[in-house]
Design a protein around this motif. Structure first.
Motif, PDB file in Angstrom:
ATOM      1  N   TRP A  40       0.765  -0.937   0.386  1.00 47.45           N
ATOM      2  CA  TRP A  40       0.103  -0.009  -0.140  1.00 47.45           C
ATOM      3  C   TRP A  40       0.956   1.199   0.058  1.00 47.45           C
ATOM      4  N   ARG A  41       2.275   1.076  -0.263  1.00 49.28           N
ATOM      5  CA  ARG A  41       2.618   2.432   0.235  1.00 49.28           C
ATOM      6  C   ARG A  41       4.380   2.150  -0.759  1.00 49.28           C
ATOM      7  N   ASN A  42       4.471   1.539  -2.033  1.00 52.03           N
ATOM      8  CA  ASN A  42       5.046   0.917  -2.762  1.00 52.03           C
ATOM      9  C   ASN A  42       4.795   1.663  -3.702  1.00 52.03           C
ATOM     10  N   ILE A  43       5.394   2.108  -4.883  1.00 51.68           N
ATOM     11  CA  ILE A  43       5.325   1.643  -6.275  1.00 51.68           C
ATOM     12  C   ILE A  43       6.402   1.451  -7.341  1.00 51.68           C
ATOM     13  N   LYS A  44       7.004   0.675  -8.370  1.00 50.28           N
ATOM     14  CA  LYS A  44       7.204  -0.275  -9.098  1.00 50.28           C
ATOM     15  C   LYS A  44       7.545   1.197 -10.306  1.00 50.28           C
ATOM     16  N   ILE A  45       8.862   1.274 -10.193  1.00 47.63           N
ATOM     17  CA  ILE A  45       9.988   2.164 -10.995  1.00 47.63           C
ATOM     18  C   ILE A  45      10.633   1.626 -11.750  1.00 47.63           C
ATOM     19  N   ASN A  46      10.705   1.800 -13.091  1.00 45.15           N
ATOM     20  CA  ASN A  46      12.402   1.736 -13.520  1.00 45.15           C
ATOM     21  C   ASN A  46      13.543   2.784 -13.658  1.00 45.15           C
ATOM     22  N   GLY A  47      14.093   3.210 -12.536  1.00 52.40           N
ATOM     23  CA  GLY A  47      14.919   3.627 -11.495  1.00 52.40           C
ATOM     24  C   GLY A  47      16.655   3.812 -11.974  1.00 52.40           C
ATOM     25  N   GLU A  48      16.715   3.044 -13.314  1.00 51.69           N
ATOM     26  CA  GLU A  48      18.217   2.759 -13.339  1.00 51.69           C
ATOM     27  C   GLU A  48      18.410   4.033 -14.273  1.00 51.69           C
ATOM     28  N   ASN A  49      18.063   5.349 -13.541  1.00 49.23           N
ATOM     29  CA  ASN A  49      18.641   6.481 -14.579  1.00 49.23           C
ATOM     30  C   ASN A  49      17.938   7.656 -13.259  1.00 49.23           C
ATOM     31  N   ILE A  50      17.592   7.551 -12.101  1.00 49.27           N
ATOM     32  CA  ILE A  50      17.214   8.296 -11.642  1.00 49.27           C
ATOM     33  C   ILE A  50      17.984   9.516 -11.514  1.00 49.27           C
ATOM     34  N   LYS A  51      19.205   8.913 -10.610  1.00 49.87           N
ATOM     35  CA  LYS A  51      20.079  10.059 -10.547  1.00 49.87           C
ATOM     36  C   LYS A  51      20.647  10.950 -11.814  1.00 49.87           C
ATOM     37  N   PRO A  52      20.774  10.198 -12.684  1.00 53.05           N
ATOM     38  CA  PRO A  52      20.674  11.221 -13.974  1.00 53.05           C
ATOM     39  C   PRO A  52      19.881  12.554 -14.420  1.00 53.05           C
ATOM     40  N   LEU A  53      18.254  12.359 -13.773  1.00 53.75           N
ATOM     41  CA  LEU A  53      17.750  12.638 -14.178  1.00 53.75           C
ATOM     42  C   LEU A  53      17.331  13.642 -13.301  1.00 53.75           C
ATOM     43  N   LEU A  54      18.142  13.283 -12.094  1.00 51.19           N
ATOM     44  CA  LEU A  54      18.033  14.415 -10.659  1.00 51.19           C
ATOM     45  C   LEU A  54      19.328  16.154 -11.086  1.00 51.19           C
ATOM     46  N   ALA A  55      20.284  15.052 -11.468  1.00 52.13           N
ATOM     47  CA  ALA A  55      21.611  15.916 -12.247  1.00 52.13           C
ATOM     48  C   ALA A  55      20.548  16.614 -12.983  1.00 52.13           C
ATOM     49  N   ASP A  56      20.554  15.901 -13.814  1.00 50.27           N
ATOM     50  CA  ASP A  56      20.328  16.814 -14.967  1.00 50.27           C
ATOM     51  C   ASP A  56      18.955  18.279 -15.328  1.00 50.27           C
ATOM     52  N   SER A  57      18.731  18.272 -14.078  1.00 46.15           N
ATOM     53  CA  SER A  57      17.577  19.418 -13.557  1.00 46.15           C
ATOM     54  C   SER A  57      18.014  20.589 -12.698  1.00 46.15           C
ATOM     55  N   VAL A  58      19.013  20.416 -12.080  1.00 46.12           N
ATOM     56  CA  VAL A  58      20.565  20.973 -11.478  1.00 46.12           C
ATOM     57  C   VAL A  58      21.359  21.593 -12.586  1.00 46.12           C
ATOM     58  N   SER A  59      21.625  20.609 -13.738  1.00 48.44           N
ATOM     59  CA  SER A  59      22.199  21.449 -14.233  1.00 48.44           C
ATOM     60  C   SER A  59      21.587  21.890 -15.131  1.00 48.44           C
ATOM     61  N   LYS A  60      20.249  22.575 -14.877  1.00 47.55           N
ATOM     62  CA  LYS A  60      19.861  23.298 -15.829  1.00 47.55           C
ATOM     63  C   LYS A  60      19.297  24.731 -15.331  1.00 47.55           C
ATOM     64  N   CYS A  61      19.935  25.117 -13.919  1.00 47.55           N
ATOM     65  CA  CYS A  61      19.919  26.104 -13.070  1.00 47.55           C
ATOM     66  C   CYS A  61      20.621  27.133 -13.481  1.00 47.55           C
ATOM     67  N   PRO A  62      20.421  28.503 -14.008  1.00 50.66           N
ATOM     68  CA  PRO A  62      22.612  28.713 -14.081  1.00 50.66           C
ATOM     69  C   PRO A  62      22.421  29.131 -12.384  1.00 50.66           C
ATOM     70  N   SER A  63      21.546  29.430 -11.853  1.00 49.11           N
ATOM     71  CA  SER A  63      21.435  30.070 -10.426  1.00 49.11           C
ATOM     72  C   SER A  63      22.645  29.040  -9.565  1.00 49.11           C
ATOM     73  N   VAL A  64      22.773  27.679 -10.077  1.00 47.11           N
ATOM     74  CA  VAL A  64      23.414  27.072  -9.386  1.00 47.11           C
ATOM     75  C   VAL A  64      24.934  26.240  -9.947  1.00 47.11           C
ATOM     76  N   GLU A  65      26.202  26.810  -8.961  1.00 41.55           N
ATOM     77  CA  GLU A  65      27.287  25.707  -9.866  1.00 41.55           C
ATOM     78  C   GLU A  65      27.887  24.706  -9.209  1.00 41.55           C
ATOM     79  N   VAL A  66      27.564  23.247  -9.386  1.00 41.35           N
ATOM     80  CA  VAL A  66      27.984  21.671  -9.198  1.00 41.35           C
ATOM     81  C   VAL A  66      29.981  22.098  -9.462  1.00 41.35           C
ATOM     82  N   ILE A  67      30.572  21.815  -8.254  1.00 41.54           N
ATOM     83  CA  ILE A  67      31.636  21.470  -8.015  1.00 41.54           C
ATOM     84  C   ILE A  67      32.107  20.052  -7.330  1.00 41.54           C
TER      85      ILE A  67
END
Length: 583
Positions: free
Chosen positions: A119-146
């Motif tokens: 009742w509290r879990n859902i299934k995903i295909n999540g091999e690329n979940i971290k690259p998706l999050l990183a990509d959303s950060v890369s689209k923010c001009p005010s955020v610098e990743v070191i």
């Protein structure tokens, strides 16, 4: 070392799940400069580096956020922060839908509804979940990743009353070898929890085949402790029940295909000991102690379709398990899956251990915030909980920044804080920078040492395994062993000063073992302070084998300036009330 100073509005230490989501939330104010300091590379760092095959915290139809609070509270035998859990659970679905918009594949049935796993879990295909999050950060001009920047210490000052105010952090580049001083109006710690404190399941070259990322050293906890931040519930360690040798998750089998835990006689034992997270491990340990092992998840009765689902599911997060089945020529329908407990971890994403925070995710040190695995009080937060907490803390930081002077004004000049006269100042401006950078130089310029960081890590893991409730002792502790563990760990911590580094990578290893040793000292103090066994295996106290009514409280710790760990208790924060720091 070449020195580099950076000024920003918000410094985020750790570019994992919570850190990424906090950054994208703050970036909605493009006038604010955000810096993410990531020890690895943000595209594949943190707990999601290899992916996941389910989102374990989602409110399915017919349920409400309070149901999740009740589940987590029951699983933790009452030692939770209900305010934190409720604020997280109220955002689980919102952040899930946002992940889907970012490109995450969530499995759906023929009616277009999410495929649930309980009742509290859902299934995903999540091999690329971290690259998706990183990509959303890369689209923010005010955020610098070191990337490849290892933060070691917080920068802070004190006002006239002696109150600590965090003003930034120090670190060094693992690749470029530079020493960094990052000045910030607000600092968010969103690093991982602590792995590698105990001797792991597998020896030698396989020792890093662990349940939790071996690069998560408890750095955030250590930095917070050294800055005087309050920690909570370290004694609620997490011990995962995993597939033997591969250390792949078992929930996919237990919940996905409903396989039962059985002993070597084929007897189902899981209901005999209980079904909470800790009890599932406890039952396995006890069956082995009684000579009824090995223990298994009985997959021999599943369908061919379910077997195919297991192959695919593990390719999304733990490919070694699928490869093991293929290489042996024996799938889960042919043989049951042997299971075992891992070494203990300190991780606030699964248990309640971490920084003591208020409902808005402020720590007890001004200017310092926490989210994700380092934030305590809210067990079972998982991926969506870390995302929700990143959003909550970002909103808090945005509100708090409205009350602070603009970037470029030293935090010690904050108008709302009474200031010391220059003659009263503890140290001159730049003294802490000189101290931290001087320590880096000391390690890098020292002649060869007869000790290595690996030597100290091996010794630390042996001590923790034997005296502080590791696998060898069936996760059990007692007062005499813990006292001995504290002395031995304290001795090892003193030896860190004798280490030498030839490269920035060597320096990284020195600081990682230092971080682990500091966390070990706090953990040992917590284990000794809870005089009961509220959670089997997680905190199995041989001196106090039962649950005590006096144990319905939080065990808290603060590290004093002299390195002493001071333990005290707090009353439970009950209900959905909002909690603010008062002392």
């Amino acid at each position: 070392m070449e020195k580099k100073t950076i000024s920003c509005d918000v410094l985020i230490i750790g570019g994992g799940t919570a850190g990424c989501y906090a950054a994208t939330t703050i970036a909605k104010r493009p006038d604010l400069k955000v810096v993410i300091a990531e020890k690895a590379n943000i595209v594949r760092s943190g707990c999601l580096a290899a992916g996941v095959n389910a989102l374990n915290a989602y409110i399915t139809p017919g349920h409400v956020p309070q149901d999740y609070v009740d589940y987590a509270k029951k699983d933790a035998e009452g030692i939770v922060r209900e305010d934190l859990l409720l604020t997280l659970a109220g955002r689980f679905n919102e952040v899930t839908h946002d992940l889907e918009k970012k490109g995450l594949t969530i499995l759906k049935d023929e009616n277009g509804n999410y495929v649930s796993r309980g009742w509290r879990n859902i299934k995903i295909n999540g091999e690329n979940i971290k690259p998706l999050l990183a990509d959303s950060v890369s689209k923010c001009p005010s955020v610098e990743v070191i990337n490849h920047l290892n933060i070691t210490d917080l920068d802070f000052t004190e006002d006239a009353s002696g109150k600590t105010i965090v003003t930034g952090a120090f670190g060094f580049g693992v690749r470029d070898g530079k020493a960094y001083h990052i000045k910030a109006r607000a600092v968010l710690i969103s690093t991982g929890g602590a792995a590698g404190l105990y001797r792991p399941n597998n020896p030698g070259n396989a020792r890093h085949r662990t349940w939790y990322p071996p690069f998560n050293t408890g750095a955030g906890y250590a930095m917070g402790l050294m800055a005087g931040a309050e920690m909570t519930t370290f004694e609620m360690r997490f011990v995962a029940l995993r597939c033997k040798d591969t250390i792949a998750p078992t929930g996919t089998i237990a919940q996905g295909v409903h396989a039962k835990q059985v002993n070597n006689k084929g007897e189902v034992y899981e209901t005999k000991y209980g079904l909470t997270t800790s009890e599932r491990v406890y039952g396995t340990v006890e069956e082995n102690r009684k000579g009824h092992g090995p223990c298994y998840l009985d997959t021999t009765k599943i369908t061919e379709e379910a077997e195919e689902d297991l192959y695919r599911a593990y390719l999304n997060m733990a490919p070694s398990q699928t490869l093991r089945w293929f290489e042996s020529g024996k799938g889960p329908r042919d043989l049951p899956v042997e299971i075992e407990g891992t070494e203990p971890y300190v991780v606030g994403g699964h248990t309640a251990s971490g920084f003591w925070i208020d409902t808005a995710r402020r720590t007890t040190v001004e200017g310092l915030y926490a989210a994700g695995d380092v934030a305590g009080g809210a067990p079972q937060k998982y991926v969506t909980g870390a995302l929700a907490e990143g959003e909550i803390v970002a909103e808090t930081i945005l509100r708090d920044l409205e009350k602070l002077p603009p970037r470029g004004i030293d935090a010690a000049d904050r108008t709302y804080a009474p200031q010391k006269e220059k003659s009263q100042e503890i140290s001159s401006p730049g003294a802490r920078e000189a101290e931290i950078f001087g320590t880096y130089e000391k390690f890098l310029t020292k002649a060869d040492s007869h000790l290595t960081a690996e030597n100290l890590e091996d010794a630390m893991q042996k001590v923790m395994d034997e005296y502080a409730g590791g696998i060898k002792s069936d996760y059990r502790v007692n007062g005499a062993k813990l006292a001995l563990a504290d002395r031995k760990i304290s001795d090892l911590l003193e030896l860190v000063d004798l280490l030498a580094a030839k490269t920035p990578m060597d320096l990284l290893e020195i600081y990682e073992v230092r971080e682990r040793l500091i966390v070990c000292r706090a953990l040992i103090a917590h284990l000794g302070a809870r005089r009961e066994t509220r959670w089997h295996v997680f905190d199995e106290n041989e001196d106090y084998p039962g649950i005590s009514d006096e144990g319905l409280c939080y065990i808290e710790s603060v590290m004093d300036h002299d390195g002493r760990i001071r333990i005290f208790r707090r009353d439970l924060v009950k209900g959905g009330v909002s909690y603010e720091h008062s002392n």
